[in-house]
Design an enzyme around this catalytic site. Sequence first.
Site, short mmCIF file in Angstrom:
data_model
loop_
_atom_site.label_atom_id
_atom_site.label_comp_id
_atom_site.label_asym_id
_atom_site.label_seq_id
_atom_site.Cartn_x
_atom_site.Cartn_y
_atom_site.Cartn_z
N TYR A 164 0.80 -1.25 0.11
CA TYR A 164 0.07 -0.05 -0.01
C TYR A 164 0.85 1.47 0.09
O TYR A 164 2.07 1.10 -0.03
CB TYR A 164 -1.27 -0.09 1.19
CG TYR A 164 -1.89 -1.17 0.99
CD1 TYR A 164 -2.53 -1.52 -0.14
CD2 TYR A 164 -1.80 -2.28 2.21
CE1 TYR A 164 -3.30 -2.51 -0.28
CE2 TYR A 164 -2.94 -3.46 1.93
CZ TYR A 164 -3.47 -3.43 0.76
OH TYR A 164 -4.67 -4.49 0.62
N ARG A 308 -6.77 -14.79 11.09
CA ARG A 308 -7.60 -15.91 10.35
C ARG A 308 -8.03 -16.84 11.84
O ARG A 308 -9.07 -17.42 11.91
CB ARG A 308 -6.88 -16.85 9.65
CG ARG A 308 -7.06 -15.85 8.19
CD ARG A 308 -6.12 -16.74 7.20
NE ARG A 308 -4.66 -16.64 7.57
CZ ARG A 308 -3.76 -17.35 6.86
NH1 ARG A 308 -4.01 -17.85 5.78
NH2 ARG A 308 -2.37 -17.34 7.34
N CYS A 334 -7.24 -22.13 5.21
CA CYS A 334 -7.70 -22.58 3.78
C CYS A 334 -7.94 -21.20 3.03
O CYS A 334 -8.02 -21.24 1.89
CB CYS A 334 -9.11 -23.06 3.89
SG CYS A 334 -10.27 -22.26 4.58
#
Length: 630
Positions: A164, A308, A334
């Site tokens: 970014y 996650r 995943c």
Amino acid sequence: MSGVLFEPVRLGPLTLRNRLVMAPMGTCLDNGGYITDDTVAYYRRRAEGGVGTITVEGCLVSADTVGPEPRLSGPEFLPGLRGLVDALRPFEVTVGVQLMHPGRQVVDGPSVAPSPVPLNSAAPVPHELTGGEIGSVIADYAAAAVRAREAGFDFVEVHGAHGYLPSNFLSPGFNRRTDSYGGDLAGRARFSVEVARAIVDSSGLPLVWRLNGSDGPSGGLEIDEAVAAARMIVNAGASAISVTAGTWLSLQVTLAPMSTPRGAMRHLAAAVRRAVDVPVMAVGRLDDPADAASAVRDGDADLVLLGRGLIAEPDWPSKVAAGRLDDVRPCIACNACVDLVGRGERARCSVNPEVGRERTWVVEAASVKRRVMVVGSGPAGLEAARIARLRGHEVSLWERDGELGGKLEVASLAPSKHEVLRYRAHQRRVLDELGVTVTVGVDVTPAVVASEGPDVLLLATGASPLVPPIPGIDAPHVHDAQRLLRGQITVPDGARVVVIGGSATGCETAELLADSGVPTTIVEMRRSVGAGIEAITRRTMVRGLRDAGVEILTSATVVGIESDAVTWTDADGALHETPADLVALAIGWRPTGALDALPPGLEVRVVGDADTPADFVRAVNEGADAGLTV
């Protein structure tokens, strides 16, 4: 063992109650940049789980930036953000917000950068910021930080990593300026230093700076310069450094799939920590409690970011603190959550159906307790059985194979997919604790159903392989790819294998074969392989297949199977022949549907792939819905 994670730690003037920080992750739960009730419920659920600090996902600081993220670019966004902070206050959590300018890494709208270097050959050439425009962007960061203070946030974080805008300025590969914002590291770091000073001076809030320790294989900033940049940013007023890695060109580094070893970025945090006198945060698959504790205990980091892992298990902190390690629902990396958000869709999770619908999620006791028979133990069946039992029903789970898991069990056999077994083991443990009766090795027929006498039958029997009418497809050397994955077919020494179909099962089969040294070719009629695999995992897997010597033929339609070859046509209709001593079929799936001749009056529902073959996320969520409504 993990007690070190629950010690308080200082961040500037703040005292964080433990060393666990929720990483800022996009959710697409906002509405046009405004915080919604769904956003609030999502973060409140994580606060309830005991994490010490939450960094709210990146908020855009400039009004002309286009993106799916929430915004801090104007006062109109303050009420929603203030409501979010207020909702988290009762949980003794320190709350910050990430300030973000994507620079050239945008899907739509203006693309700006320090230099007119496009992200890739398909991306637009970004506008090169002038000196005056740079000053305006710095002012946007400062104004956004003031609004963050007005909204009640305890600190702000600048997203200075992942390619970014600040990261792009720091990169020697992409910042080609010759003025004072380019050249040597001091010039390339000037933008970051000025943003940091402007934020601290204007808002007075503690500042966390998210910094790449490495830009990854795409080239650019590496650890030596990252360490020096960290010192400059700390000298400019930053109260902590959060160390990560990768850009949009190397997302397999930033958001490591399950094939990546845990803690792969930890050494980068350690290098920065040795160089600065403020707290350093480490990230990168540190959701195993032992790994997280080790990162702190060994001096590699002061704080651990959970990303996650907190999506999969919001109660990770409280369960680990209580020593209930076996109760932690495992994140299997995943990347389904990442893939959905990357497509502009709401965050969901492959192992936690609550994600994205926390506001309405309630597992209520059933008013009438019934006998529920679940047939099939893939993702949908496992979750349907769990939720139905939580609601008080008498639940039995039946599986034809000798192991639970359905296609989970098959997928886990690929070398890069073993992590899937952690989820299956967790679900089996939970079902045992809940008292679900599990029967394996039984092919459920209408007679078995009649003998059990359930009130409700949930058919989660998955999907069956497609076998199209290709000449030679019934030859003795042609097998379902799942049989090769299960080790039911012995591949003779020196045999050449052709895998017909390059979706998930085909790629997993080729990976297993190549790992055993078997010469393997994938023949796929689409223009690319890996359909149905999350984008980052697919990129990593395909690269691994090529590195292992797997030949990948795309836009190739199989027209015949001979005793020693597979014939196929290319996009122009030209006929080709590929040698094959053994052929594995991974062409696709068809739903198994409902059983015939079931007892009259029995309530029957077909869920998951048995109804419509889809992905892991849909299967888990459909299973949960069946359990919630049965």
